[in-house]
Motif scaffolding. Sequence first.
Motif, mmCIF file in Angstrom:
data_model
loop_
_atom_site.group_PDB
_atom_site.id
_atom_site.type_symbol
_atom_site.label_atom_id
_atom_site.label_comp_id
_atom_site.label_asym_id
_atom_site.label_seq_id
_atom_site.Cartn_x
_atom_site.Cartn_y
_atom_site.Cartn_z
ATOM 1 N N GLY A 99 0.785 -1.233 0.000
ATOM 2 C CA GLY A 99 0.000 0.000 0.000
ATOM 3 C C GLY A 99 0.812 1.275 0.000
ATOM 4 O O GLY A 99 1.877 1.372 -0.632
ATOM 5 N N ILE A 100 0.322 2.274 0.733
ATOM 6 C CA ILE A 100 0.944 3.595 0.758
ATOM 7 C C ILE A 100 2.383 3.520 1.263
ATOM 8 O O ILE A 100 3.293 4.133 0.705
ATOM 9 N N GLY A 101 2.607 2.775 2.342
ATOM 10 C CA GLY A 101 3.952 2.670 2.894
ATOM 11 C C GLY A 101 4.932 2.063 1.910
ATOM 12 O O GLY A 101 6.067 2.535 1.783
ATOM 13 N N PHE A 102 4.504 1.026 1.196
ATOM 14 C CA PHE A 102 5.366 0.380 0.203
ATOM 15 C C PHE A 102 5.691 1.344 -0.929
ATOM 16 O O PHE A 102 6.832 1.415 -1.391
ATOM 17 N N ALA A 103 4.692 2.110 -1.378
ATOM 18 C CA ALA A 103 4.917 3.070 -2.464
ATOM 19 C C ALA A 103 5.912 4.150 -2.046
ATOM 20 O O ALA A 103 6.825 4.496 -2.807
ATOM 21 N N ILE A 104 5.755 4.668 -0.832
ATOM 22 C CA ILE A 104 6.665 5.701 -0.350
ATOM 23 C C ILE A 104 8.079 5.146 -0.201
ATOM 24 O O ILE A 104 9.063 5.767 -0.633
ATOM 25 N N ALA A 105 8.195 3.967 0.395
ATOM 26 C CA ALA A 105 9.513 3.362 0.576
ATOM 27 C C ALA A 105 10.180 3.081 -0.767
ATOM 28 O O ALA A 105 11.385 3.307 -0.935
ATOM 29 N N SER A 106 9.410 2.613 -1.728
ATOM 30 C CA SER A 106 9.962 2.342 -3.061
ATOM 31 C C SER A 106 10.455 3.635 -3.705
ATOM 32 O O SER A 106 11.503 3.658 -4.363
ATOM 33 N N TYR B 184 -8.363 10.452 -0.467
ATOM 34 C CA TYR B 184 -8.862 9.102 -0.710
ATOM 35 C C TYR B 184 -8.017 8.452 -1.794
ATOM 36 O O TYR B 184 -7.974 8.912 -2.933
ATOM 37 N N ILE B 185 -7.311 7.388 -1.405
ATOM 38 C CA ILE B 185 -6.332 6.745 -2.273
ATOM 39 C C ILE B 185 -6.859 5.392 -2.754
ATOM 40 O O ILE B 185 -7.422 4.617 -1.968
ATOM 41 N N ALA B 186 -6.662 5.115 -4.027
ATOM 42 C CA ALA B 186 -7.076 3.836 -4.615
ATOM 43 C C ALA B 186 -6.087 2.761 -4.190
ATOM 44 O O ALA B 186 -4.947 2.732 -4.649
ATOM 45 N N THR B 187 -6.515 1.896 -3.297
ATOM 46 C CA THR B 187 -5.706 0.781 -2.811
ATOM 47 C C THR B 187 -6.556 -0.483 -2.883
ATOM 48 O O THR B 187 -7.768 -0.411 -3.109
ATOM 49 N N PRO B 188 -5.958 -1.644 -2.691
ATOM 50 C CA PRO B 188 -6.764 -2.868 -2.664
ATOM 51 C C PRO B 188 -7.873 -2.821 -1.623
ATOM 52 O O PRO B 188 -8.953 -3.386 -1.824
ATOM 53 N N GLN B 189 -7.628 -2.112 -0.505
ATOM 54 C CA GLN B 189 -8.630 -2.021 0.544
ATOM 55 C C GLN B 189 -9.855 -1.210 0.113
ATOM 56 O O GLN B 189 -10.971 -1.446 0.582
ATOM 57 N N THR B 190 -9.654 -0.236 -0.777
ATOM 58 C CA THR B 190 -10.778 0.599 -1.216
ATOM 59 C C THR B 190 -11.369 0.139 -2.545
ATOM 60 O O THR B 190 -12.327 0.741 -3.033
ATOM 61 N N ALA B 191 -10.808 -0.941 -3.105
ATOM 62 C CA ALA B 191 -11.275 -1.431 -4.413
ATOM 63 C C ALA B 191 -12.783 -1.711 -4.448
ATOM 64 O O ALA B 191 -13.459 -1.340 -5.418
ATOM 65 N N PRO B 192 -13.369 -2.348 -3.409
ATOM 66 C CA PRO B 192 -14.813 -2.613 -3.449
ATOM 67 C C PRO B 192 -15.656 -1.341 -3.548
ATOM 68 O O PRO B 192 -16.773 -1.375 -4.094
ATOM 69 N N LEU B 193 -15.130 -0.225 -3.041
ATOM 70 C CA LEU B 193 -15.863 1.036 -3.083
ATOM 71 C C LEU B 193 -15.802 1.695 -4.457
ATOM 72 O O LEU B 193 -16.542 2.635 -4.731
ATOM 73 N N ARG B 194 -14.916 1.191 -5.308
ATOM 74 C CA ARG B 194 -14.740 1.784 -6.630
ATOM 75 C C ARG B 194 -15.237 0.887 -7.761
ATOM 76 O O ARG B 194 -15.055 1.213 -8.931
ATOM 77 N N TRP C 166 -9.900 9.444 -7.660
ATOM 78 C CA TRP C 166 -9.213 8.966 -6.468
ATOM 79 C C TRP C 166 -7.712 9.182 -6.669
ATOM 80 O O TRP C 166 -7.217 9.174 -7.794
ATOM 81 N N GLY C 167 -7.009 9.361 -5.580
ATOM 82 C CA GLY C 167 -5.563 9.441 -5.675
ATOM 83 C C GLY C 167 -4.964 8.059 -5.843
ATOM 84 O O GLY C 167 -5.595 7.048 -5.546
ATOM 85 N N GLU C 168 -3.736 8.017 -6.338
ATOM 86 C CA GLU C 168 -2.963 6.786 -6.433
ATOM 87 C C GLU C 168 -1.841 6.856 -5.395
ATOM 88 O O GLU C 168 -1.386 7.941 -5.025
ATOM 89 N N ALA C 169 -1.405 5.697 -4.925
ATOM 90 C CA ALA C 169 -0.318 5.682 -3.940
ATOM 91 C C ALA C 169 0.894 6.453 -4.461
ATOM 92 O O ALA C 169 1.594 7.133 -3.701
ATOM 93 N N GLU C 170 1.122 6.376 -5.769
ATOM 94 C CA GLU C 170 2.270 7.066 -6.374
ATOM 95 C C GLU C 170 2.152 8.589 -6.257
ATOM 96 O O GLU C 170 3.160 9.297 -6.329
ATOM 97 N N ASP C 171 0.927 9.100 -6.093
ATOM 98 C CA ASP C 171 0.752 10.541 -5.930
ATOM 99 C C ASP C 171 1.412 11.047 -4.651
ATOM 100 O O ASP C 171 1.678 12.252 -4.516
#
Length: 265
Positions: free
Chosen positions: A20-27, A190-200, A224-229
Amino acid sequence: MSTSFSLEGKIALVTGACYGIGFAIASGFAKAGATIVFNDIKQESVDKGLLAYQEAGIKAYGYVCDVTKEEQVTEMVAKIEKEVGVIDILVNNAGIIKRIPMCEMSAEEFRQVVDVDLNAPFIVAKAVIPGMIKKGNGKIINICSMMSELGRETVSAYAAAKGGLKMLTKNIASEYGEFNIQCNGLGPGYIATPQTAPLREVSADGKRHPFDQFILAKTPAARWGEAEDLVGPAVFLASEASNFVNGHILYVDGGILAYIGKQPE
């Protein structure tokens, strides 16, 4: 200019950065030159995280640690300093949310959210600040939220914790700025992640989920935002480019906090 944003030679601890967000930032930090360290509460999750970084071509170091436990955090930071080096950058990313109406939420559930989302950042920051003081510099980024500013149904504990994290951010900046330590917050929208996928999800008849419609209508960017944003803003706050930015919360929300919303037709 590129050197101002470089993280070459820096060691970054990003808590809960298995996905998720942490992985994107660390990458993103890794691409900017940083060495990545992360943790999770379970060995299984750490192993999955290590594999994900490896598949991305990133050498990362993973540790099992419950960031709500001060003794475990102290031990982890000591291991990191011995095995990798003194931490230059801390991102307090680990967090949870429980969507429960306030009057239906137990005090225990409330405390659990506050423990992970507010107490843990205090514990981890407290553990890394002495090393930063000795080095003469450091960057702390707390992952705040729009709920650091706004309330919403069913998120009383989360909003309380994130509001507290905003003020903890300002206080760390106030208390340790003289040691060339900058502490800022990053507030995702609001970021598009696997956790928010059902809402989208779009239904078979082409209709969007009601919450999806709500977010798109409230966001000037109309998406929606992307983790890369979050990567660019995070690299900025972790780099020398932000050396005179302290106690600030940078909201990456597509403009939601600036927008009152459309007038009903």
